[in-house]
Structure formats: structure tokens, C-alpha cells
Design a protein around this motif. Structure first.
Motif, PDB file in Angstrom:
ATOM      1  N   THR A  87       0.826  -1.181   0.054  1.00 55.83           N
ATOM      2  CA  THR A  87      -0.086   0.022  -0.002  1.00 55.83           C
ATOM      3  C   THR A  87       0.848   1.132   0.114  1.00 55.83           C
ATOM      4  OG1 THR A  87      -1.739  -1.333   1.480  1.00 55.83           O
ATOM      5  CG2 THR A  87      -1.927   1.135   1.069  1.00 55.83           C
ATOM      6  N   ALA A  88       0.633   1.969  -0.931  1.00 53.62           N
ATOM      7  CA  ALA A  88       0.947   3.461  -0.755  1.00 53.62           C
ATOM      8  C   ALA A  88       0.368   4.336  -0.231  1.00 53.62           C
ATOM      9  CB  ALA A  88       1.357   4.076  -2.251  1.00 53.62           C
ATOM     10  N   PHE A  89       0.998   4.953   1.159  1.00 49.11           N
ATOM     11  CA  PHE A  89       0.437   6.093   1.617  1.00 49.11           C
ATOM     12  C   PHE A  89       0.637   7.471   1.294  1.00 49.11           C
ATOM     13  CE2 PHE A  89       0.013   2.314   4.312  1.00 49.11           C
ATOM     14  CZ  PHE A  89      -1.335   2.528   5.239  1.00 49.11           C
ATOM     15  N   LEU A  90       0.102   8.031   1.020  1.00 51.87           N
ATOM     16  CA  LEU A  90       0.276   9.463   0.136  1.00 51.87           C
ATOM     17  C   LEU A  90       0.072  10.544   1.446  1.00 51.87           C
ATOM     18  CD1 LEU A  90      -2.004   8.936  -2.888  1.00 51.87           C
ATOM     19  CD2 LEU A  90       0.230   8.339  -2.776  1.00 51.87           C
ATOM     20  N   ILE A  91       0.899  11.589   0.878  1.00 49.21           N
ATOM     21  CA  ILE A  91       0.753  12.844   1.755  1.00 49.21           C
ATOM     22  C   ILE A  91      -0.788  13.267   1.394  1.00 49.21           C
ATOM     23  CG2 ILE A  91       1.468  15.374   1.876  1.00 49.21           C
ATOM     24  CD1 ILE A  91       4.149  14.212   0.453  1.00 49.21           C
ATOM     25  N   GLY A  92      -1.224  13.675   2.820  1.00 46.59           N
ATOM     26  CA  GLY A  92      -2.667  13.838   2.941  1.00 46.59           C
ATOM     27  C   GLY A  92      -3.707  13.071   3.392  1.00 46.59           C
ATOM     28  N   ASN A  93      -3.016  11.764   3.900  1.00 43.67           N
ATOM     29  CA  ASN A  93      -3.862  10.636   4.498  1.00 43.67           C
ATOM     30  C   ASN A  93      -4.547   9.893   3.416  1.00 43.67           C
ATOM     31  OD1 ASN A  93      -2.658  11.459   7.081  1.00 43.67           O
ATOM     32  ND2 ASN A  93      -4.460  12.613   7.542  1.00 43.67           N
ATOM     33  N   LYS A  94      -4.365   9.922   2.238  1.00 40.10           N
ATOM     34  CA  LYS A  94      -4.985   8.813   1.327  1.00 40.10           C
ATOM     35  C   LYS A  94      -4.045   7.718   1.176  1.00 40.10           C
ATOM     36  CE  LYS A  94      -7.467  11.909  -1.649  1.00 40.10           C
ATOM     37  NZ  LYS A  94      -7.720  12.498  -2.906  1.00 40.10           N
ATOM     38  N   LYS A  95      -4.502   6.411   0.775  1.00 41.21           N
ATOM     39  CA  LYS A  95      -3.873   5.416   0.535  1.00 41.21           C
ATOM     40  C   LYS A  95      -4.190   4.554  -0.800  1.00 41.21           C
ATOM     41  CE  LYS A  95      -6.148   2.448   3.730  1.00 41.21           C
ATOM     42  NZ  LYS A  95      -6.357   1.639   4.900  1.00 41.21           N
ATOM     43  N   VAL A  96      -3.263   3.946  -1.223  1.00 37.59           N
ATOM     44  CA  VAL A  96      -3.512   3.439  -2.544  1.00 37.59           C
ATOM     45  C   VAL A  96      -3.018   1.913  -2.589  1.00 37.59           C
ATOM     46  CG1 VAL A  96      -3.213   3.215  -5.326  1.00 37.59           C
ATOM     47  CG2 VAL A  96      -3.506   5.451  -4.175  1.00 37.59           C
ATOM     48  N   ARG A  97      -3.920   0.967  -2.672  1.00 38.07           N
ATOM     49  CA  ARG A  97      -3.338  -0.332  -2.411  1.00 38.07           C
ATOM     50  C   ARG A  97      -2.862  -0.874  -4.077  1.00 38.07           C
ATOM     51  NH1 ARG A  97      -5.272  -4.579   1.324  1.00 38.07           N
ATOM     52  NH2 ARG A  97      -4.724  -2.754   2.403  1.00 38.07           N
ATOM     53  N   LEU A  98      -1.713  -1.274  -4.080  1.00 38.90           N
ATOM     54  CA  LEU A  98      -1.137  -1.788  -5.306  1.00 38.90           C
ATOM     55  C   LEU A  98      -1.752  -3.051  -5.705  1.00 38.90           C
ATOM     56  CD1 LEU A  98       2.668  -0.600  -5.305  1.00 38.90           C
ATOM     57  CD2 LEU A  98       0.494   0.572  -6.178  1.00 38.90           C
ATOM     58  N   PRO A  99      -2.108  -3.215  -6.902  1.00 38.76           N
ATOM     59  CA  PRO A  99      -2.804  -4.675  -6.928  1.00 38.76           C
ATOM     60  C   PRO A  99      -1.827  -5.796  -6.962  1.00 38.76           C
ATOM     61  CG  PRO A  99      -3.008  -3.255  -9.277  1.00 38.76           C
ATOM     62  CD  PRO A  99      -2.099  -2.645  -7.940  1.00 38.76           C
ATOM     63  N   TYR A 100      -2.059  -6.919  -6.246  1.00 42.65           N
ATOM     64  CA  TYR A 100      -1.266  -7.986  -6.042  1.00 42.65           C
ATOM     65  C   TYR A 100      -0.566  -8.693  -7.181  1.00 42.65           C
ATOM     66  CZ  TYR A 100       0.313 -12.413  -4.191  1.00 42.65           C
ATOM     67  OH  TYR A 100       1.042 -13.533  -3.761  1.00 42.65           O
ATOM     68  N   GLU A 101      -1.177  -9.073  -8.281  1.00 43.53           N
ATOM     69  CA  GLU A 101      -0.732  -9.547  -9.466  1.00 43.53           C
ATOM     70  C   GLU A 101       0.224  -8.564 -10.049  1.00 43.53           C
ATOM     71  OE1 GLU A 101      -4.645  -7.759 -10.385  1.00 43.53           O
ATOM     72  OE2 GLU A 101      -3.999  -8.878  -8.641  1.00 43.53           O
ATOM     73  N   ALA A 102       0.328  -7.303  -9.825  1.00 47.73           N
ATOM     74  CA  ALA A 102       1.262  -6.443 -10.429  1.00 47.73           C
ATOM     75  C   ALA A 102       2.689  -6.376  -9.735  1.00 47.73           C
ATOM     76  CB  ALA A 102       0.641  -5.024 -10.644  1.00 47.73           C
ATOM     77  N   ILE A 103       2.680  -6.949  -8.461  1.00 51.65           N
ATOM     78  CA  ILE A 103       3.885  -6.498  -7.695  1.00 51.65           C
ATOM     79  C   ILE A 103       5.008  -7.538  -7.838  1.00 51.65           C
ATOM     80  CG2 ILE A 103       4.525  -6.236  -5.145  1.00 51.65           C
ATOM     81  CD1 ILE A 103       1.606  -5.786  -4.455  1.00 51.65           C
ATOM     82  N   PRO A 104       6.257  -7.056  -7.909  1.00 52.31           N
ATOM     83  CA  PRO A 104       7.328  -7.966  -8.210  1.00 52.31           C
ATOM     84  C   PRO A 104       7.607  -8.442  -7.033  1.00 52.31           C
ATOM     85  CG  PRO A 104       7.967  -5.729  -8.366  1.00 52.31           C
ATOM     86  CD  PRO A 104       6.308  -5.654  -8.198  1.00 52.31           C
ATOM     87  N   PRO A 105       8.501  -9.431  -6.744  1.00 51.58           N
ATOM     88  CA  PRO A 105       9.274 -10.095  -5.686  1.00 51.58           C
ATOM     89  C   PRO A 105       9.452  -9.099  -4.516  1.00 51.58           C
ATOM     90  CG  PRO A 105      10.448 -11.103  -7.762  1.00 51.58           C
ATOM     91  CD  PRO A 105       9.437  -9.869  -8.257  1.00 51.58           C
ATOM     92  N   HIS A 106       8.787  -9.024  -3.503  1.00 51.13           N
ATOM     93  CA  HIS A 106       8.640  -8.111  -2.421  1.00 51.13           C
ATOM     94  C   HIS A 106       9.770  -7.491  -2.029  1.00 51.13           C
ATOM     95  CE1 HIS A 106       8.817 -10.645   1.034  1.00 51.13           C
ATOM     96  NE2 HIS A 106       8.407 -11.448   0.194  1.00 51.13           N
ATOM     97  N   ARG A 107      10.810  -8.394  -1.707  1.00 50.61           N
ATOM     98  CA  ARG A 107      11.966  -8.115  -1.311  1.00 50.61           C
ATOM     99  C   ARG A 107      12.827  -7.187  -2.154  1.00 50.61           C
ATOM    100  NH1 ARG A 107      11.882 -13.373   1.053  1.00 50.61           N
ATOM    101  NH2 ARG A 107      11.557 -13.114   3.079  1.00 50.61           N
ATOM    102  N   THR A 108      13.121  -7.521  -3.547  1.00 53.54           N
ATOM    103  CA  THR A 108      13.584  -6.710  -4.546  1.00 53.54           C
ATOM    104  C   THR A 108      12.955  -5.287  -4.718  1.00 53.54           C
ATOM    105  OG1 THR A 108      14.262  -8.687  -5.653  1.00 53.54           O
ATOM    106  CG2 THR A 108      14.200  -6.614  -7.059  1.00 53.54           C
TER     107      THR A 108
END
Length: 128
Positions: A87-108
């Protein structure tokens, strides 16, 4: 995914042919596989691109983008099934959840975000 679906359908067909299982019951068991079959037939693609100043993602017909300057911090949540949601927490208290299927390996992905100066927070085994 193709191999997994082929194995599932092979087992269901074998049960009908060899064990004389009810075809309608096997068809009912095959129903949960239809979304995966649809994705394969549609050739749905997903991905993420991280540049020096922008984060972009796409999955199927959905797409989105954020300027890195808009992001206060990124949060990586490890779920009970060991999947990681971002999840990206934006300035101004908004948040955007990234789609699971689009996320690369999380450690990288975490290292790449930190290399661009973003703060990354991790939560392990959260319920929400």
C-alpha cells in the motif's frame, strides 16, 4: 497455471471415466477454476514500472500511476497466507493499494523503493 489447470481437469475427467463419478459433481468442482481459465484465454498481463520519479502499474484493463513525491511511505503487509500486499500512503492521508498481481518479488521491490529514497514499513501477519 496452464499445467495446474490441465492437472485439475485431468483428475476430474479421470474420476468420471475410471471411478464413474457423477459428471455434474465434477463439473461443480471445476467451477472455481473458471477465473484462472478465463485469464489464460484472455492473456491478461500485469506489471509494474518504477522510475526515478514515478511508480506505474497495470493489470488487465486497470492501470495507475503515482509520482514518488506524492508518497509519504510504502507499507508491506505480510498476510497469514504469506502473501505480501503493498500500500502506498500518500501525503494527505490517502492510501492506494497496489494490485497484488502487478507486484514484483517483494524483497527486490522494497530495496528498489528504498534506493529511491522512500520509507518502507513492514507489518507481519496482519488481519486487515
Amino acid at each position: 497455471m496452464i499445467l495446474i489447470l490441465a492437472a485439475i481437469y485431468g483428475v476430474l475427467i479421470a474420476l468420471v471415466v475410471k471411478v464413474d463419478a457423477a459428471w455434474w459433481l465434477m463439473a461443480l468442482l471445476a467451477l472455481p477454476t473458471l477465473p484462472a481459465l478465463f485469464d489464460i484465454l484472455k492473456d491478461t498481463s500485469a506489471g509494474l514500472r518504477l522510475s526515478q520519479d514515478r511508480l506505474e502499474w497495470y493489470t488487465g484493463k486497470r492501470q495507475g500511476a503515482l509520482e514518488l513525491s506524492e508518497i509519504e511511505h510504502m507499507q508491506f503487509d505480510t498476510r497469514w497466507d504469506f502473501s505480501v500486499r503493498v500500500t502506498a500512503f500518500l501525503i494527505g492521508n490517502k492510501k492506494v493499494r497496489l494490485p497484488y498481481e502487478a507486484i514484483p518479488p517483494h524483497r527486490t521491490f522494497e530495496v528498489a523503493l528504498q534506493d529511491r529514497g522512500l520509507t518502507v514499513k513492514r507489518n507481519h501477519f496482519t488481519v486487515f
